[in-house]
Every structure is written in structure tokens, then in C-alpha cells.
Design a protein around this motif. Structure first.
Motif, PDB file in Angstrom:
ATOM      1  N   TYR A 135      31.785  -0.671  66.130  1.00 53.70           N
ATOM      2  CA  TYR A 135      31.881  -2.085  66.513  1.00 53.70           C
ATOM      3  C   TYR A 135      30.820  -2.913  65.776  1.00 53.70           C
ATOM      4  CZ  TYR A 135      35.168  -1.638  70.418  1.00 53.70           C
ATOM      5  OH  TYR A 135      36.276  -1.442  71.178  1.00 53.70           O
ATOM      6  N   MET A 142      43.135  -6.470  72.326  1.00 52.80           N
ATOM      7  CA  MET A 142      41.807  -5.864  72.416  1.00 52.80           C
ATOM      8  C   MET A 142      41.426  -5.493  73.851  1.00 52.80           C
ATOM      9  SD  MET A 142      38.371  -7.533  70.938  1.00 52.80           S
ATOM     10  CE  MET A 142      36.835  -6.660  70.880  1.00 52.80           C
ATOM     11  N   SER A 143      41.808  -6.347  74.809  1.00 55.70           N
ATOM     12  CA  SER A 143      41.441  -6.083  76.207  1.00 55.70           C
ATOM     13  C   SER A 143      41.992  -4.736  76.658  1.00 55.70           C
ATOM     14  CB  SER A 143      42.003  -7.177  77.108  1.00 55.70           C
ATOM     15  OG  SER A 143      41.264  -8.343  76.947  1.00 55.70           O
ATOM     16  N   ASN A 201      40.261  -1.741  74.620  1.00 57.74           N
ATOM     17  CA  ASN A 201      38.892  -1.452  75.066  1.00 57.74           C
ATOM     18  C   ASN A 201      38.897  -0.769  76.425  1.00 57.74           C
ATOM     19  OD1 ASN A 201      37.613  -2.389  72.848  1.00 57.74           O
ATOM     20  ND2 ASN A 201      37.130  -4.399  73.689  1.00 57.74           N
ATOM     21  N   THR A 202      39.782  -1.227  77.291  1.00 54.98           N
ATOM     22  CA  THR A 202      39.888  -0.606  78.610  1.00 54.98           C
ATOM     23  C   THR A 202      40.309   0.850  78.472  1.00 54.98           C
ATOM     24  OG1 THR A 202      40.522  -2.749  79.505  1.00 54.98           O
ATOM     25  CG2 THR A 202      41.003  -0.832  80.871  1.00 54.98           C
ATOM     26  N   ASN A 253      37.469   3.100  76.955  1.00 55.81           N
ATOM     27  CA  ASN A 253      36.359   3.315  77.890  1.00 55.81           C
ATOM     28  C   ASN A 253      36.754   4.264  79.021  1.00 55.81           C
ATOM     29  OD1 ASN A 253      33.862   1.779  77.188  1.00 55.81           O
ATOM     30  ND2 ASN A 253      35.348   0.138  76.964  1.00 55.81           N
ATOM     31  N   TYR A 267      37.208  -6.376  83.591  1.00 57.59           N
ATOM     32  CA  TYR A 267      37.043  -7.151  82.355  1.00 57.59           C
ATOM     33  C   TYR A 267      38.250  -6.985  81.431  1.00 57.59           C
ATOM     34  CZ  TYR A 267      32.378  -8.696  83.513  1.00 57.59           C
ATOM     35  OH  TYR A 267      31.326  -9.327  84.116  1.00 57.59           O
ATOM     36  N   GLY A 268      38.896  -5.826  81.529  1.00 65.47           N
ATOM     37  CA  GLY A 268      40.112  -5.629  80.743  1.00 65.47           C
ATOM     38  C   GLY A 268      41.198  -6.600  81.145  1.00 65.47           C
ATOM     39  N   ARG A 306      36.389 -13.122  75.230  1.00 62.92           N
ATOM     40  CA  ARG A 306      36.944 -11.778  75.426  1.00 62.92           C
ATOM     41  C   ARG A 306      36.138 -10.737  74.656  1.00 62.92           C
ATOM     42  NH1 ARG A 306      42.014 -13.066  74.720  1.00 62.92           N
ATOM     43  NH2 ARG A 306      42.092 -12.806  72.487  1.00 62.92           N
ATOM     44  N   SER A 326      33.675  -6.774  75.999  1.00 63.53           N
ATOM     45  CA  SER A 326      33.596  -5.364  75.594  1.00 63.53           C
ATOM     46  C   SER A 326      32.180  -4.826  75.795  1.00 63.53           C
ATOM     47  CB  SER A 326      34.046  -5.183  74.144  1.00 63.53           C
ATOM     48  OG  SER A 326      33.209  -5.907  73.291  1.00 63.53           O
ATOM     49  N   GLN A 340      31.844  -3.768  79.380  1.00 64.71           N
ATOM     50  CA  GLN A 340      32.585  -2.524  79.615  1.00 64.71           C
ATOM     51  C   GLN A 340      31.789  -1.323  79.110  1.00 64.71           C
ATOM     52  OE1 GLN A 340      36.264  -3.792  77.594  1.00 64.71           O
ATOM     53  NE2 GLN A 340      37.329  -3.616  79.540  1.00 64.71           N
ATOM     54  N   VAL A 341      31.250  -1.458  77.909  1.00 67.70           N
ATOM     55  CA  VAL A 341      30.472  -0.363  77.319  1.00 67.70           C
ATOM     56  C   VAL A 341      29.222  -0.085  78.151  1.00 67.70           C
ATOM     57  CG1 VAL A 341      29.007   0.200  75.344  1.00 67.70           C
ATOM     58  CG2 VAL A 341      31.304  -0.671  74.971  1.00 67.70           C
TER      59      VAL A 341
END
Lengths: 569, 272
Positions: free
Chosen positions: A262, A367-368, A371-372, A375, A421-422, A433, A437, A440-441
Motif C-alpha cells: 500500500y 476497494m471497500s 480491503n474487508t 483483512n 468501515y467496509g 474511503r 483502510s 481496518q489495518v
């Protein structure tokens, strides 16, 4: 004088030829293969010393002699691998200087002094390796052993600096400083200015982590081969244990790698938005679908290996019931991650589709959702490892139930944050948005750290429900390790193509144009064939190195009656 | 032992074959070297539209954002019930016909950001020569509208020709590829006007708010630092504008002569 020399060299190259020819496969493929195989060996000889020196340190400070033997076994493999790295490096230089003389003249004009330093450091690195390996038995005890460990650290230092120098050359090609144009005399460019370009540090960090992953995967493949070829139970137990450690290191570092990716991607966007868009949304958009497919294979193979490994742990059958749920999370995650989003298409195709999204699946390709998915896959993998680690333990601390509930709550909260957040990401602007991420991370990392701390404290004084039956693994588990090694290597080739391909028809982005007949960046189909050839050459040579290693010395299998330690205890 | 070797070999080859086959089954797209389009005063509308489509799908990089629904408005398909771009371009700005609106959007995209989208579009007239920009306008007009771009627009935009009239087809043409803004003038105010700096920055109290206010930039940066920032906008990001990092085109410096860059930097450095 220097300017005149460069102009003379460039003029000579221009007047005679800017590009050379290579039979059958062409100049581009020749340089591509030489560079990629050289890079794979370079990653191997950088990743394995990290592995070796850590193993040696565990052997010294943890009192586990088998780690010391393990470290020595891998250092022995390095000796031959170093020669292969140097040979492929020399082939690459010869090919570049004969097939791309104008570009090579430019690069040497900018980076000449660093190339001399590179050669000097490679020399130092080689001799440090010889000292490290041949001094193993001589400096085996007391203070001299620590000096020997210091040599291992030094070996890693030289190797890392060598990598940093080489990275500066290739990142300069991607992201030359903005004040450098096609008319800038390369001899006038300050060396440090060229080295410290926008993508140098992100690539350095990404490659260091990737080398650890790669080293672990190759170690795992080596161990699995020796496991399959083992003639005694003791030998089988030793290589089973070694394979587990290789897989553990590879998967642990793999979890961190996307974050470094990233960072690199963000820096590429910041340097040049059009380059970032070409990478993620342009002609390379399908590449990321393939990458998702490969990473899904890695996650599934790594988890599969752990799940099978639970079969040799007395008491682990308590957790077998959870595996199907973990598998569901991983498979669903992989499907979402692999859903295409930004598909490059021509105007007729776009018009026919009414946009480039699939009307139903488009929502999963953003992306949402991705990323979800990734993770949650990381959380599932961590949970697999946790169950594996706890397999034969009977926790005895009085707060065991509370501790387990806190751990479960941490998993639930992390998963809830990731999901929240997703979903919320669908209702906010893109710029907001992207920031999600990070949350989330952080939630996943906090969960991993918190759960590990609690688990370590809970493990104190735990009763064992039986020793791990090292060596009692079905053969199919070892093939999972092979698939991991092949996939990691292939993925490295694919990402190399992505990094290099986003320059498109430029040798040096917007500074030196590629005017050869190979200037167009090939499609993924052709690239995949070249990558597979590179992987096959590399693995064949590594197989030869392993075979030589077996000839040179007896294996270091563990005598019977001594159980190996789990990593992470 | 040979059986084990064969199995291992089989797993390796099988894995490689699967990956290679999958990659060869997906759509194959090669990134081509941009072709030079032969367009001039005698080019017909059909030729311009065909050339514009190539620019749209190729060097213009338009498909990377337009048509995806999230980064930029749909151009070739309906956008929120208003139809494709050719059908709606004439209604976007009062008093501006379709041709003028499209050309100016390519020339000064920050002025025409559609509500709900980020100002991420680069200055297309700085990326492609004038004839290709006009071809792009013709292609966009053809998407649901009437093409009124002609070879005469290209002739007007040619080096040395007067800038096209605003109503007849957009303003300026900018510096183009290395021609220098404002006909190579070293008047900093003319450069600022022509380069469109005030689309994003306030200077002397006037201008946009996408970038930092440059009214007193001289109190923060000297001429050398300003030159560096113009040459490499990503070299540092002003606090508070992190979300807009990467928006400023990176090629302003290459569109000016060294004398123009010096004049601009010295002028801004004097704004204390």
C-alpha cells in the motif's frame, strides 16, 4: 571532460546502434529473463541469511542446538546460490551493454560510482559469507560464537546495502526526480539526488519483507523435498519441523507485506497520478485480479498445511470443528478479492456494458469490499495459527476462561471494525474511503498483538497433552509447501512485471524513451509465459543447489528423543 | 526416489501451467506506444472522430477514470439521466456551446469539476498536441451530439495562429508541449493567467481554494524553493492540503522556458 565523454559515448551508441538483437526470443525477453532470474537468486541470498542468523541466535540464546545446525545447513546452500547470483548478474550486465547500449551508457553515467561501490560490497559480502560458513565449527563456543554470530549480522548488512544500491537504479527508472528531463546531462545529476528518488524507500521496505517471505518459502520447499526423500523417522521429523518453521516465517511476513505494498502504491500515485492509474486502472487492471488469485492460493495452501499439521498434535482435535468456518471465510474472502473492478475496455465495450462494472458483481470489486476481505482473511489465518499453537496445551492459569473470552472479544471487535468501515466505505467520497483502510489495518494489527500477548501469558505453566509427533505428516502436506514456493516465486515475477511495466514505453519515465521495436509493454499472457520460464529456470537451478548441498555434507537431522520447540513460544 | 522426484516435478509444472493458462485466458491488452496522428486543416469530421477515439482509448488515458462510475462522470453512457456527453455538453455551462465547453474542460479541468467528483483530471491540452485535443472534442461530441469541430479549429490552434475564440472552441491551447505559455512571454502575470494557476490557487486575493493561497507565498518560500515546487509538485505537500496531493500537474515546468520559470518564481517570491 565527463560531459564530453558521455556525449561521445551516446553519439557513438546512437550512430552505430541504440539496440542490439538477440536470436529467437528477442532482446527484451533476453534481458527480462536474465534480470528476473538474477533477482530471484538475489532475493534468495538476501532472505536466507536473515533466516540463518536468527536461527543461529535462537540456538545460542535459547540453548537449542538444532537451530544452530539448521542455520549452518542453509548457509551451506548459500555458497552455491551466491555463485549463481553473480553469474546471472554478469549475464544481465553483458546483455544490457550489448542489447541496450544507449540506455546502459545513460545509466552508468548517472550511477557509475555506485556501481563500483556495489561491486566492492559484493566482494566483501562474499568473503564474509566464506568466513561465516567455514568458521562455523572453529568459532563454536563461548565468546567466539558470538563473534561468529556478528559475522552473520555483518553478512546481512552487506547484503542489504547491496540491495539498496541496486534498488536505486531501478527506482530511478520509474521515478526520476522531476527536475531531470530528457535534456539533462546525466553527468550533471548528483548521485544522491538520483538515488533518493520517490519510490526508492518504499521499494526497499517492500523488498526486505518480500525477501523474508521468499526465503521462508524456499526453506519450506527444501525441507519438504528432504522430508519426502527421508529414509529414517528421525530425518523425517527434522525436516517436518524445518518445513513448519519455513512456512511460519513465510506466512508471518506475508501478513505484513500488503501494508508495504500500500505504501509503495501510495508513493507511486503521489509521484505521478497517471502512472498510478495506469497501474491500477489501466491496461494492468487484470493483473491485480491474477494477483488476488495467487494470494488466495497462498492463504489457502498455508492454512491447509497448518490444518493438516494439527493432526500430529495430540489434543488439537478439539479445534478441528472450527476449520470449516475458517475455510468458508478464506474462500469467500478470496472470491471477493478476486472480483474485477476497474476493467480497461475500449469505448464500444464500455458503452455495451453501460460502464465497466458488472451490474451485479461490481459492488464486490470496489476497494471497500476488497480491503474487508483481505483483512478478514488475515484474521482467519491468524486464528488458524493460534489454534495450531494451542493444540496440545492444557491451559492451567486460573483466568483461562476469562482470557479466552477476551481473546474472542478481540477477534469479534476487530472483525466488526473491519466490516463497519467496509460497509461505510460505500457511502463516502473516495478520498475518505481510502483513509478507512488504515483503521481496518490498525484493528487487525491490534487484535494480533493483543491476542498474542494474552496467549503467551496464558501459556505459562500449561500442561502438555502429548508431544508433537514431528514427522507424522501425510505427503500431501509437503506438496502444499511446494505450491507455496512456486506461487511465491511466480508472484515475485508478476509484481516485477507490474513495477517495470508501468513505465510503458519509457526506459526512464518521461526522460529516456524506448524507441526499440519492443517498446510496447506486452499483454499479461505473454508476460505469464516469460515469468513461468524464469520460475522454471530458477527452481531447476535451486534444485541443483539443493542436490549439491546434499552431496557436500550429511543432513543435520535431529537425533531421536528430543522434541523441537515451537516457534513463537 | 524417482517417483518422488517425478511427483515434485509434476506439482511444479502443473502449478506453472495453471497460472500461465489462466493469464492467457483473460482479455489480452498490450500497452502500445502512442501513434502520431496525421491531422490538419483538411481533416474531415469523420477523421477527427476516428482519431479522437484513438486518443480517448490510448494516450489520453480517459478510460482509466471516465465510465467507471466512481472516479469521473460517464462520458460514453448516460450520466444521471442527462445522456452521454455529446447530448449534455451544450447544457453544462450557460452561454457556452458544446465545443467550447469540451475544449475548455480539457484545457482547464479544475474549472469544470462536476459536483460529487474530485478535481483529479490532468490538463489534457498539456499532454497531447492541439490537433489531438480537438480530435478528442470531436469524438466526445459524436457521443449523442452533433460534431461541429472542423479542420479549421486545428488550423487556428496551430503554433503561430491566434488563440481560438472562446465561443468558437475554447480558450487558449495553453503552452502545449514545450512551446511556453503566453507565447513565451516572461511577464509573470501573463504566465499565471495562461497556465491557469488561479484555477486552484489564490494570488493577490483572487482564485480557487484547491491549492494553497499564494498571495503571501514569498514569506514562506524563496525563489529556488518555488521553482522546485513547480518542477516537482510532489516534492513536499503544504499542511492542510494533503488530500489534494498529486492534483497539481507535474509538467508545468516542462511547458515553460527556463526564463519563464525564473520570472514566475521571482514574481511569486516577491509576494510577501
Amino acid at each position: 571532460m565527463a560531459d564530453g565523454m558521455y556525449m561521445l559515448a551516446a553519439a557513438a551508441a546512437d550512430s552505430v546502434r541504440s539496440y542490439g538483437e538477440f536470436p529467437v526470443i528477442g532482446a527484451r525477453a533476453a534481458v527480462w529473463i536474465a534480470a528476473e532470474v538474477h533477482l530471484m537468486f538475489a532475493a534468495f541470498v538476501l532472505g536466507v541469511p536473515m533466516f540463518a542468523v536468527v536461527a543461529e541466535a535462537i540456538g545460542i540464546f535459547g540453548g537449542e542446538a538444532r537451530y544452530d545446525r539448521l542455520a549452518k545447513e542453509f548457509t551451506r546452500l548459500l555458497l552455491v546460490a551466491y555463485s549463481a547470483t553473480a553469474i546471472w548478474g554478469a549475464i544481465l550486465v553483458f546483455l544490457l551493454s550489448t542489447l541496450y547500449p544507449r540506455f546502459w551508457a545513460y545509466l552508468t553515467a548517472v550511477f557509475g560510482p555506485s556501481m563500483w561501490l556495489y561491486a566492492g560490497l559484493f566482494f566483501l559480502e562474499s568473503f564474509t559469507l566464506y568466513l561465516y560458513y567455514y568458521g562455523w565449527d572453529r568459532w563454536k563456543y563461548g565468546g567466539s560464537k558470538k563473534v561468529h554470530l556478528g559475522l552473520g549480522v555483518l553478512l546481512n548488512v552487506w547484503g542489504t546495502v547491496v540491495m539498496l544500491i541496486a534498488n536505486s537504479w531501478l527506482t530511478y527508472m520509474m521515478s526520476p526526480p522531476r527536475d531531470i528531463t530528457s535534456t539533462t546531462d546525466p553527468y550533471s545529476i548528483r548521485l544522491w539526488h538520483a538515488i533518493a528518488n520517490a519510490t526508492w524507500m518504499p521499494i526497499n521496505i517492500h523488498r526486505i519483507i518480500a525477501n523474508v517471505v521468499f526465503g521462508g518459502a524456499i526453506v519450506g520447499a527444501y525441507a519438504s523435498y528432504r522430508f519426502l526423500a527421508a529414509r529414517t523417522d528421525e530425518e523425517r521429523a527434522h525436516y517436518d519441523w524445518m518445513g513448519y518453521i519455513g512456512n511460519f516465517i513465510a506466512m508471518s511476513a506475508l501478513i505484513v507485506l500488503p501494508f508495504a505494498g500500500y505504501y509503495l502504491g501510495r508513493e507511486i500515485y503521489q509521484y505521478d497520478q497517471s502512472m498510478g492509474i495506469t497501474m491500477m486502472g489501466g491496461f494492468m487492471s487484470w493483473l491485480w485480479v491474477i494477483q488476488a488469485f495467487l494470494i488466495a492460493v497462498l492463504f489457502l495452501a498455508g492454512n491447509y498445511y497448518l490444518w493438516i499439521g494439527m493432526g500430529r498434535i495430540p489434543g488439537a482435535e478439539r479445534y478441528q470443528g472450527y476449520i470449516k468456518y475458517l475455510l468458508i471465510v478464506l474462500v469467500l474472502g478470496a472470491i471477493v478479492w478476486g472480483t474485477p473492478h476497474t476493467m480497461i475496455a475500449d469505448s464500444k465495450e464500455l458503452a455495451a456494458m453501460g460502464g465497466s462494472h458488472h451490474p451485479l458483481l461490481g459492488a464486490l470489486g470496489v476497494m471497500s469490499a476488497k480491503n474487508t476481505a483481505v483483512n478478514l482473511m488475515i484474521l482467519a489465518t491468524f486464528l488458524s495459527f493460534l489454534l495450531y499453537r494451542r493444540g496440545n496445551k492444557q491451559i492451567t492459569v486460573p483466568w483461562a476462561q476469562t482470557g479466552t473470552m477476551i481473546q474472542a472479544a478481540m477477534f469479534a471487535i476487530a472483525a466488526a471494525i473491519v466490516l463497519f468501515y467496509g460497509i461505510r466505505g460505500y457511502f463516502v467520497e473516495a478520498i475518505v474511503r481510502i483513509g478507512f483502510s488504515v483503521y481496518q489495518v490498525l484493528a487487525v494489527l491490534a487484535c494480533i498483538i493483543g491476542v498474542t500477548i494474552i496467549d503467551t501469558m496464558m501459556g505459562r505453566g500449561a500442561k502438555t497433552m502429548g508431544e508433537i509427533q514431528w514427522g507424522k505428516m501425510p505427503a500431501r502436506s509437503q506438496y502444499a509447501l511446494f505450491i507455496l514456493a512456486v506461487t511465491f516465486t511466480w508472484l515475485m515475477g508478476l509484481m516485477g512485471f507490474a513495477r517495470s511495466g508501468i513505465r510503458q514505453y519509457w526506459h526512464v519515465w518521461q526522460v529516456m524513451e524506448d524507441t526499440s521495436k519492443y517498446a510496447a509493454t506486452p499483454a499479461l499472457g505473454y508476460a505469464s509465459i516469460v515469468i513461468s520460464v524464469c520460475v522454471l529456470i530458477f527452481l531447476s537451478l535451486v534444485g541443483f543447489v539443493f542436490w549439491l548441498g546434499g552431496l557436500a555434507e550429511k543432513s543435520t537431522y535431529v537425533p531421536a528423543g528430543k522434541e523441537a520447540q515451537h516457534v513463537g513460544h | 526416489m524417482w517417483a518422488t522426484n517425478l511427483k515434485v516435478f509434476g506439482v511444479v509444472i502443473g502449478t506453472l501451467l495453471v497460472y500461465t493458462l489462466v493469464c492467457n485466458k483473460i482479455p489480452q491488452m498490450q500497452s502500445e506506444v502512442p501513434v502520431k496522428l496525421a491531422l490538419g486543416p483538411n481533416s474531415t469530421s469523420d477523421e477527427l472522430v476516428a482519431a479522437g477515439e484513438k486518443v480517448f482509448n490510448g494516450i489520453g488515458g480517459c478510460t482509466a477514470c471516465h465510465g467507471l462510475g466512481t472516479r469521473a462522470p460517464n462520458l460514453l453512457t448516460d450520466e444521471k439521466g442527462a445522456g452521454p456527453i455529446g447530448a449534455r455538453c451544450g447544457k453544462r455551462e450557460a452561454g457556452k456551446d458544446c465545443k467550447a465547453y469540451l475544449y475548455e474542460s480539457l484545457d482547464e479541468p479544475a474549472k469544470f469539476v462536476v459536483s460529487g467528483y474530485q478535481p483529479i483530471m490532468p490538463k489534457i491540452t498539456a499532454m497531447v498536441p492541439p490537433e489531438q485535443a480537438w480530435a478528442l472534442v470531436a469524438f466526445l461530441e459524436s457521443q449523442g451530439g452533433t460534431v461541429d469541430v472542423t479542420g479549421a479549429d486545428i488550423a487556428k490552434a496551430a503554433p503561430g495562429a491566434a488563440a481560438p475564440a472562446a465561443t468558437g472552441g475554447g480558450g487558449g491551447g495553453g503552452g502545449g508541449a514545450g512551446g511556453g505559455f503566453a507565447g513565451g512571454s516572461t511577464d509573470p502575470k501573463a504566465i499565471i493567467k495562461e497556465a491557469g494557476c488561479t484555477n486552484c490557487h489564490k494570488i493577490a486575493g483572487n482564485g480557487g481554494a484547491i491549492g494553497p493561497d499564494l498571495t503571501h507565498v514569498g514569506s514562506r518560500r524563496d525563489a529556488a524553493a518555488i521553482k522546485k515546487k513547480v518542477s516537482d509538485p510532489a516534492s513536499d505537500v503544504t499542511k492542510g492540503f494533503e488530500n489534494f496531493a498529486g492534483v497539481m500537474p507535474k509538467n508545468f515546468a516542462t511547458m515553460m522556458s527556463p526564463a519563464q520559470l525564473d520570472a514566475l518564481a521571482n514574481y511569486l517570491a516577491s509576494q510577501k
